[in-house]
Design an enzyme around this catalytic site. Structure first.
Site, PDB file in Angstrom:
ATOM      1  N   LYS A  13       0.746  -1.225   0.103  1.00  0.00           N
ATOM      2  CA  LYS A  13      -0.053  -0.418  -0.120  1.00  0.00           C
ATOM      3  C   LYS A  13       0.948   1.924   0.135  1.00  0.00           C
ATOM      4  O   LYS A  13       0.584   2.741  -0.945  1.00  0.00           O
ATOM      5  CB  LYS A  13      -0.914  -0.021   1.341  1.00  0.00           C
ATOM      6  CG  LYS A  13      -1.912   0.958   1.641  1.00  0.00           C
ATOM      7  CD  LYS A  13      -2.876   0.633   2.678  1.00  0.00           C
ATOM      8  CE  LYS A  13      -1.982  -0.044   3.440  1.00  0.00           C
ATOM      9  NZ  LYS A  13      -1.161   1.025   4.775  1.00  0.00           N
ATOM     10  N   ARG A  88      -8.712   3.882  10.239  1.00  0.00           N
ATOM     11  CA  ARG A  88      -8.052   2.226   9.932  1.00  0.00           C
ATOM     12  C   ARG A  88      -9.504   1.704  10.754  1.00  0.00           C
ATOM     13  O   ARG A  88      -9.138   0.087  11.024  1.00  0.00           O
ATOM     14  CB  ARG A  88      -7.327   2.105  10.958  1.00  0.00           C
ATOM     15  CG  ARG A  88      -5.888   2.390  10.536  1.00  0.00           C
ATOM     16  CD  ARG A  88      -5.575   0.959   9.855  1.00  0.00           C
ATOM     17  NE  ARG A  88      -3.886   0.476  10.040  1.00  0.00           N
ATOM     18  CZ  ARG A  88      -2.976   0.987   9.404  1.00  0.00           C
ATOM     19  NH1 ARG A  88      -2.266   2.182   8.985  1.00  0.00           N
ATOM     20  NH2 ARG A  88      -2.002   0.597   9.923  1.00  0.00           N
ATOM     21  N   ARG A 127      10.673  -9.155   4.911  1.00  0.00           N
ATOM     22  CA  ARG A 127      10.692  -7.436   4.936  1.00  0.00           C
ATOM     23  C   ARG A 127      11.660  -7.898   5.774  1.00  0.00           C
ATOM     24  O   ARG A 127      12.626  -7.397   6.523  1.00  0.00           O
ATOM     25  CB  ARG A 127       9.487  -6.879   4.972  1.00  0.00           C
ATOM     26  CG  ARG A 127       9.421  -5.249   5.329  1.00  0.00           C
ATOM     27  CD  ARG A 127       8.191  -4.900   3.893  1.00  0.00           C
ATOM     28  NE  ARG A 127       8.184  -4.487   5.563  1.00  0.00           N
ATOM     29  CZ  ARG A 127       6.232  -3.805   5.021  1.00  0.00           C
ATOM     30  NH1 ARG A 127       5.795  -3.820   4.041  1.00  0.00           N
ATOM     31  NH2 ARG A 127       6.057  -4.051   6.417  1.00  0.00           N
ATOM     32  N   ARG A 135      11.314  -2.483  10.154  1.00  0.00           N
ATOM     33  CA  ARG A 135      10.385  -1.508  10.779  1.00  0.00           C
ATOM     34  C   ARG A 135      10.475  -2.359  12.401  1.00  0.00           C
ATOM     35  O   ARG A 135      10.174  -2.876  12.082  1.00  0.00           O
ATOM     36  CB  ARG A 135       9.297  -0.924  10.246  1.00  0.00           C
ATOM     37  CG  ARG A 135       9.393  -0.521   8.973  1.00  0.00           C
ATOM     38  CD  ARG A 135       7.543  -0.413   7.676  1.00  0.00           C
ATOM     39  NE  ARG A 135       6.857  -0.742   9.219  1.00  0.00           N
ATOM     40  CZ  ARG A 135       5.750  -0.349   8.940  1.00  0.00           C
ATOM     41  NH1 ARG A 135       5.094   0.073   7.376  1.00  0.00           N
ATOM     42  NH2 ARG A 135       5.020  -0.691   9.513  1.00  0.00           N
ATOM     43  N   ARG A 146      -0.424  -7.494  13.618  1.00  0.00           N
ATOM     44  CA  ARG A 146      -1.250  -6.397  12.493  1.00  0.00           C
ATOM     45  C   ARG A 146      -2.461  -6.984  11.504  1.00  0.00           C
ATOM     46  O   ARG A 146      -3.225  -6.161  11.260  1.00  0.00           O
ATOM     47  CB  ARG A 146      -0.314  -5.878  11.978  1.00  0.00           C
ATOM     48  CG  ARG A 146       0.820  -4.893  12.849  1.00  0.00           C
ATOM     49  CD  ARG A 146       2.622  -4.292  12.378  1.00  0.00           C
ATOM     50  NE  ARG A 146       2.586  -4.107  11.096  1.00  0.00           N
ATOM     51  CZ  ARG A 146       3.280  -4.342  10.151  1.00  0.00           C
ATOM     52  NH1 ARG A 146       4.354  -4.760  10.494  1.00  0.00           N
ATOM     53  NH2 ARG A 146       3.586  -3.793   8.978  1.00  0.00           N
TER      54      ARG A 146
HETATM   55  P1  AMP Z   1       1.298   1.352   8.718  1.00  0.00           P
HETATM   56  O1  AMP Z   1       2.707   2.292   9.086  1.00  0.00           O
HETATM   57  O2  AMP Z   1       0.427   2.161   8.079  1.00  0.00           O
HETATM   58  O3  AMP Z   1       1.218  -0.001   8.652  1.00  0.00           O
HETATM   59  O4  AMP Z   1       1.140   2.130  10.340  1.00  0.00           O
HETATM   60  C1  AMP Z   1       2.255   1.530  10.673  1.00  0.00           C
HETATM   61  C2  AMP Z   1       1.501   1.387  12.515  1.00  0.00           C
HETATM   62  O5  AMP Z   1       0.811   2.822  13.028  1.00  0.00           O
HETATM   63  C3  AMP Z   1       0.586   0.814  12.627  1.00  0.00           C
HETATM   64  O6  AMP Z   1       0.520  -0.252  13.207  1.00  0.00           O
HETATM   65  C4  AMP Z   1       0.151   1.620  13.409  1.00  0.00           C
HETATM   66  O7  AMP Z   1       0.224   1.246  15.328  1.00  0.00           O
HETATM   67  C5  AMP Z   1      -0.270   3.015  13.340  1.00  0.00           C
HETATM   68  N1  AMP Z   1      -1.023   4.055  12.486  1.00  0.00           N
HETATM   69  C6  AMP Z   1      -0.902   3.904  11.225  1.00  0.00           C
HETATM   70  N2  AMP Z   1      -2.210   4.607  10.892  1.00  0.00           N
HETATM   71  C7  AMP Z   1      -2.920   4.307  12.278  1.00  0.00           C
HETATM   72  C8  AMP Z   1      -4.443   4.423  12.367  1.00  0.00           C
HETATM   73  N3  AMP Z   1      -5.059   5.450  11.474  1.00  0.00           N
HETATM   74  N4  AMP Z   1      -4.536   4.778  13.318  1.00  0.00           N
HETATM   75  C9  AMP Z   1      -4.555   4.105  13.965  1.00  0.00           C
HETATM   76  N5  AMP Z   1      -3.187   3.717  14.289  1.00  0.00           N
HETATM   77  C10 AMP Z   1      -2.160   3.784  13.306  1.00  0.00           C
END
Ligand code: AMP
Length: 192
Positions: A13, A88, A127, A135, A146
């Site tokens: 994504k 989310r 990854r 990460r 996740r």
């Molecule tokens: P991502 O890079 O989008 O996979 O986000 C990494 C982490 O950031 C997620 O596993 C959550 O812990 C937090 N996170 C990112 N976007 C959100 C969101 N919209 N709501 C809540 N937590 C978020």
């Protein structure tokens, strides 16, 4: 133009969202990037967010909605914005709806990047073991969490947007170029 990009962890994504935002010449608004930046900066928000992120849990809605709201009000988002990783939860989706209706704007489309779970796990574990800086949440402990959080809290959004005729499903398998070509076809059709 306002577009939401939804997809499970490992679907690619982030890469596709960046490319699509450049193609459409709109702002790329990734809540994951914004939160990781806050963690690196070591500010209050970062300190609060880090413990949730490391465990693969969602950061509380109020925190996320407030950082998105701040960005939406900047000139950077005047032409439009691509939401990557937001909303989310249904709570976040409702907050976004309320904000957009207050400001007289509406969503153009919600893109769902689809990849089956076996392939997602393969990609995420690859990854996690990869050479280039994984990460903090790409760990064998956080990955299943996740995926579970996605199924339980984010997947219900698909119906929410499908019912409004906004959802467009995109096959996320194949090379990044093949996937982007599918995305382009969908947004180009929308713009006709
Ligand atoms: P991502 O890079 O989008 O996979 O986000 C990494 C982490 O950031 C997620 O596993 C959550 O812990 C937090 N996170 C990112 N976007 C959100 C969101 N919209 N709501 C809540 N937590 C978020």
């Amino acid at each position: 133009m306002l577009i939401i990009f939804i997809g499970p962890p490992g679907a690619g994504k982030g890469t596709q969202a960046k490319r699509l935002a450049a193609y459409l010449d709109i702002a790329h608004l990734s809540t994951g990037d914004m939160l990781r930046e806050a963690v690196r900066a070591g500010n209050e928000l970062g300190k609060m967010a880090a413990s949730y992120m490391e465990k693969g849990q969602l950061v509380p809605d109020a925190l996320v909605v407030s950082i998105v709201g701040q960005r939406l009000d900047t000139p950077e988002c005047a032409k439009g914005c691509l939401f990557d990783g937001f909303p989310r939860t249904l709570g976040q989706a409702r907050s976004l709806d309320a904000y957009l209706s207050e400001t007289g704007r509406s969503l153009d489309a919600v893109l769902e990047l689809k990849v089956d779970e076996e392939e997602l796990i393969r990609r995420l574990l690859g990854r996690a073991q990869g050479a280039n800086a994984p990460r903090a949440d790409d760990t064998p402990e956080a990955i299943p969490k996740r995926l579970e959080v996605y199924r339980a809290q984010t997947a219900p959004l698909l119906d929410y947007y499908r019912q409004r005729g906004l959802l467009r499903e995109i096959d996320g398998t194949g090379s990044p170029d093949e996937v982007f070509a599918r995305i382009q076809a969908v947004v180009d059709k929308h713009r006709e």
